[in-house]
Scaffold this active site. Structure first.
Site, PDB file in Angstrom:
ATOM      1  CB  ALA A   8      58.927 -13.468  14.045  1.00 63.56           C
ATOM      2  CB  SER A 119      50.339  -5.531  20.728  1.00 60.82           C
ATOM      3  OG  SER A 119      50.932  -6.773  20.411  1.00 60.82           O
ATOM      4  CG  ASP A 148      57.440   3.976  29.479  1.00 59.62           C
ATOM      5  OD1 ASP A 148      57.857   3.929  28.302  1.00 59.62           O
ATOM      6  OD2 ASP A 148      56.262   3.724  29.793  1.00 59.62           O
ATOM      7  NE  ARG A 151      62.252   4.388  24.988  1.00 57.28           N
ATOM      8  CZ  ARG A 151      61.215   3.938  24.292  1.00 57.28           C
ATOM      9  NH1 ARG A 151      59.974   4.267  24.650  1.00 57.28           N
ATOM     10  NH2 ARG A 151      61.414   3.166  23.245  1.00 57.28           N
ATOM     11  CG  HIS A 175      53.767   2.335  27.126  1.00 59.09           C
ATOM     12  ND1 HIS A 175      55.042   2.773  27.391  1.00 59.09           N
ATOM     13  CD2 HIS A 175      53.800   1.836  25.848  1.00 59.09           C
ATOM     14  CE1 HIS A 175      55.818   2.556  26.348  1.00 59.09           C
ATOM     15  NE2 HIS A 175      55.077   1.992  25.395  1.00 59.09           N
TER      16      HIS A 175
HETATM   17  N1  LIG Z   1      54.716  -1.847  25.068  1.00 52.22           N
HETATM   18  C1  LIG Z   1      55.851  -1.343  24.603  1.00 52.22           C
HETATM   19  O1  LIG Z   1      56.664  -0.795  25.347  1.00 52.22           O
HETATM   20  C2  LIG Z   1      56.175  -1.452  23.140  1.00 52.22           C
HETATM   21  C3  LIG Z   1      57.484  -1.206  22.672  1.00 52.22           C
HETATM   22  C4  LIG Z   1      57.746  -1.323  21.314  1.00 52.22           C
HETATM   23  C5  LIG Z   1      56.735  -1.724  20.430  1.00 52.22           C
HETATM   24  N2  LIG Z   1      55.500  -1.955  20.914  1.00 52.22           N
HETATM   25  C6  LIG Z   1      54.419  -2.412  20.042  1.00 52.22           C
HETATM   26  O2  LIG Z   1      54.720  -3.763  19.657  1.00 52.22           O
HETATM   27  C7  LIG Z   1      54.068  -4.056  18.415  1.00 52.22           C
HETATM   28  C8  LIG Z   1      55.076  -4.689  17.464  1.00 52.22           C
HETATM   29  O3  LIG Z   1      56.056  -3.750  17.069  1.00 52.22           O
HETATM   30  P1  LIG Z   1      57.199  -4.170  16.022  1.00 52.22           P
HETATM   31  O4  LIG Z   1      58.062  -2.990  15.844  1.00 52.22           O
HETATM   32  O5  LIG Z   1      57.773  -5.475  16.406  1.00 52.22           O
HETATM   33  O6  LIG Z   1      56.309  -4.374  14.700  1.00 52.22           O
HETATM   34  P2  LIG Z   1      56.686  -5.297  13.425  1.00 52.22           P
HETATM   35  O7  LIG Z   1      55.777  -4.864  12.329  1.00 52.22           O
HETATM   36  O8  LIG Z   1      58.146  -5.271  13.198  1.00 52.22           O
HETATM   37  O9  LIG Z   1      56.294  -6.772  13.916  1.00 52.22           O
HETATM   38  C9  LIG Z   1      54.990  -7.174  14.151  1.00 52.22           C
HETATM   39  C10 LIG Z   1      54.857  -8.602  13.683  1.00 52.22           C
HETATM   40  O10 LIG Z   1      53.561  -9.082  14.066  1.00 52.22           O
HETATM   41  C11 LIG Z   1      53.167  -9.994  13.045  1.00 52.22           C
HETATM   42  N3  LIG Z   1      51.727 -10.245  13.137  1.00 52.22           N
HETATM   43  C12 LIG Z   1      50.706  -9.446  12.740  1.00 52.22           C
HETATM   44  N4  LIG Z   1      49.534 -10.062  12.994  1.00 52.22           N
HETATM   45  C13 LIG Z   1      49.806 -11.242  13.557  1.00 52.22           C
HETATM   46  C14 LIG Z   1      49.016 -12.321  14.047  1.00 52.22           C
HETATM   47  N5  LIG Z   1      47.678 -12.281  13.996  1.00 52.22           N
HETATM   48  N6  LIG Z   1      49.647 -13.393  14.566  1.00 52.22           N
HETATM   49  C15 LIG Z   1      51.000 -13.451  14.618  1.00 52.22           C
HETATM   50  N7  LIG Z   1      51.801 -12.458  14.165  1.00 52.22           N
HETATM   51  C16 LIG Z   1      51.217 -11.372  13.649  1.00 52.22           C
HETATM   52  C17 LIG Z   1      53.589  -9.326  11.750  1.00 52.22           C
HETATM   53  O11 LIG Z   1      53.644 -10.242  10.675  1.00 52.22           O
HETATM   54  C18 LIG Z   1      54.954  -8.760  12.167  1.00 52.22           C
HETATM   55  O12 LIG Z   1      56.010  -9.653  11.837  1.00 52.22           O
HETATM   56  C19 LIG Z   1      53.477  -2.721  17.944  1.00 52.22           C
HETATM   57  O13 LIG Z   1      52.105  -2.666  18.258  1.00 52.22           O
HETATM   58  C20 LIG Z   1      54.247  -1.687  18.736  1.00 52.22           C
HETATM   59  O14 LIG Z   1      53.525  -0.479  18.899  1.00 52.22           O
HETATM   60  C21 LIG Z   1      55.194  -1.821  22.240  1.00 52.22           C
HETATM   61  O1  LIG Z   2      56.552   4.348  20.758  1.00 50.88           O
HETATM   62  C1  LIG Z   2      55.955   3.363  20.343  1.00 50.88           C
HETATM   63  O2  LIG Z   2      54.956   3.438  19.614  1.00 50.88           O
HETATM   64  C2  LIG Z   2      56.472   1.986  20.663  1.00 50.88           C
HETATM   65  C3  LIG Z   2      56.680   1.736  22.115  1.00 50.88           C
HETATM   66  O3  LIG Z   2      55.507   1.908  22.843  1.00 50.88           O
HETATM   67  C4  LIG Z   2      57.815   2.523  22.679  1.00 50.88           C
HETATM   68  O4  LIG Z   2      57.614   3.209  23.692  1.00 50.88           O
HETATM   69  O5  LIG Z   2      58.925   2.429  22.130  1.00 50.88           O
END
Ligand SMILES: NC(=O)c1ccc[n+]([C@@H]2O[C@H](COP(=O)([O-])OP(=O)(O)OC[C@H]3O[C@@H](n4cnc5c(N)ncnc54)[C@H](O)[C@@H]3O)[C@@H](O)[C@H]2O)c1
Ligand SMILES: O=C(O)C[C@H](O)C(=O)O
Length: 308
Positions: A8, A119, A148, A151, A175
Site C-alpha cells: 500500500a 516490484s 516505458d 514515457r 525494464h
Molecule cells: N515495474 C515498474 O514499472 C515499477 C514502477 C514503479 C515502482 N516499481 C517497483 O515497485 C516497488 C514498490 O515501489 P513503491 O514506490 O510503492 O515503494 P514503497 O516503499 O512506497 O511501498 C512498498 C510497500 O510494500 C510493503 N511491503 C513490503 N514487504 C511486504 C510484504 N511482504 N507484504 C506486503 N507488503 C509489503 C511496504 O510496507 C510498503 O508499504 C519497488 O520495488 C519499485 O522498484 C516498479
Molecule cells: O525506476 C524505478 O526504479 C521504478 C520503476 O521501475 C520506474 O521505471 O519508474
C-alpha cells in the site's frame, strides 16, 4: 471484479486510486505488512469516493490474505524501491523473498488469479512468480513496457512540441536502464513516422531519455516514481477486467517468440479476460533484434542471481 493490490506504498496506493477513479471494479483490497497502513490508505481513498464519483469499495488489511480470497486479479507492488544512484537490479536481494512469499499466499487464496508483477527488478520478479506458482503463463504478467511506452510518448511529444494525443509508440525489452528497446522506427505522429519530424540525432536522444526515465525521476524525487506506474498498472487491470483485447508491451514468458526462450521480457501482448491472450510477433529491424538479444542477456544475468 475483485482486485487485490499488495503493497500500500506509493505505487500500490496510486494504482488503487486510478482503478477506483476509473470505476470498473466492484472491490479493491489493499494489503500491506505495516500495521494499519493499508487500512489508513484505504480509508483515505474511500473518503475521495464522493468527491471523485466512484463506487468501487476499497478495503485495507494488514497481512490478512483470507481477505484477498477469490480475487480475479492481484497486483504485486510490495518491496523496496531504489534510491538515487541505484539500479533496479540491486533490489533483488530483498524483493525476491517478498515476491516469492506474496505470490504463493495469493494463489493459496485465489487459485485462478491473474497476477501483475510490478516490484523490481520486474522481469526477474515475473520469472520468479513462474517458478513459485503453478499458474499458467497467460496469468502472470509483468508491468514495465506500458510505463516505458508512456514515457517514450512523453519524450517524443516534447521533442516535436506536439500534443501527446498525436503520438503513438512502444518500448519493448527488459525494464532496465540499459535494456529498454524504444521502437523509434515504428513510432508515429498521426500515422506519419516520427523520423519525418525529428533528426536521427534527436530521435536517439529521445530513446536515451526514455531508457533512463525511471532513474531521472528517482534522482529528482529521492525514491522512484508512482503516478505513471500506478496509471500504467490500472490500464492493464482495466484491459483484463473489461475484456478490452488491448495491446500493451508486457513482460511475459517467451518460449521461442522473438528467438528467446525461458525468459520473461517485454513484448507486445493482447490483454483480455484471460490475461495474456496472445503474444504479438512484430517485425523488428536487424538493429532492434540485436538490441532485444542484448537486453535478454541482461535479464538472464539477473535471473541467474535468483536462488531457486
Ligand atoms: N515495474 C515498474 O514499472 C515499477 C514502477 C514503479 C515502482 N516499481 C517497483 O515497485 C516497488 C514498490 O515501489 P513503491 O514506490 O510503492 O515503494 P514503497 O516503499 O512506497 O511501498 C512498498 C510497500 O510494500 C510493503 N511491503 C513490503 N514487504 C511486504 C510484504 N511482504 N507484504 C506486503 N507488503 C509489503 C511496504 O510496507 C510498503 O508499504 C519497488 O520495488 C519499485 O522498484 C516498479
Ligand atoms: O525506476 C524505478 O526504479 C521504478 C520503476 O521501475 C520506474 O521505471 O519508474
Amino acid at each position: 471484479m475483485k482486485v487485490t493490490v499488495v503493497g500500500a506504498g506509493a505505487v500500490g496506493a496510486s494504482c488503487a486510486e486510478y482503478i477506483a477513479i476509473k470505476d470498473f471494479a466492484a472491490e479493491v483490497v489493499l494489503l500491506d505488512i505495516k500495521e494499519g497502513y493499508a487500512e489508513g490508505k484505504a480509508m483515505d481513498l474511500m473518503q475521495t469516493a464522493s468527491l471523485n464519483g466512484f463506487d468501487t469499495k476499497i478495503t485495507g488489511v494488514t497481512g490478512d490474505y483470507a481477505k484477498t480470497a477469490d480475487s480475479d486479479i492481484a497486483v504485486i507492488t510490495s518491496g523496496i524501491p531504489r534510491k538515487p544512484g541505484m539500479t533496479r537490479e540491486e533490489l533483488i536481494g530483498i524483493n525476491a523473498g517478498i515476491v516469492k512469499e506474496v505470490s504463493s499466499k495469493l494463489v493459496e487464496q485465489s487459485p485462478n488469479i491473474i497476477i501483475i508483477v510490478v516490484s523490481n527488478p520486474m522481469d526477474t520478479m515475473t520469472y520468479l512468480v513462474h517458478q513459485t506458482t503453478d499458474l499458467p503463463k497467460n496469468r502472470i504478467i509483468g508491468m514495465g513496457g506500458a510505463l516505458d511506452s508512456a514515457r517514450f510518448k512523453y519524450r517524443l511529444a516534447e521533442a516535436m512540441e506536439a500534443p501527446i494525443s498525436d503520438i503513438d509508440g512502444m518500448v519493448i525489452g527488459g525494464h532496465s536502464d540499459t535494456g529498454m528497446v524504444p521502437l523509434t522506427s515504428h513510432a508515429t505522429r498521426n500515422s506519419i513516422k516520427v523520423s519525418e519530424f525529428l533528426s536521427e540525432e534527436r530521435l536517439q536522444q529521445v530513446a536515451e531519455d526514455t531508457k533512463v526515465g525511471g532513474a531521472t525521476l528517482t534522482k529528482l524525487l529521492g525514491t522512484s516514481a508512482w503516478y505513471a506506474p500506478g496509471a500504467a498498472v490500472s490500464g492493464l487491470v482495466q484491459a483484463i477486467a473489461c475484456d478490452q483485447k488491448k495491446m500493451f508491451p508486457c513482460s511475459t514468458l517467451l518460449e521461442g517468440e522473438y528467438d528467446l526462450d525461458d525468459i520473461c521480457i517485454g513484448v507486445p501482448v493482447i490483454l483480455g479476460r484471460d490475461g495474456i491472450e496472445k503474444i504479438v510477433d512484430i517485425p523488428l529491424s536487424d538493429a532492434e533484434k540485436d538490441k532485444m538479444q542484448e537486453s535478454a542477456e541482461g535479464v538472464k544475468k539477473t535471473n541467474g542471481l535468483l536462488q531457486l
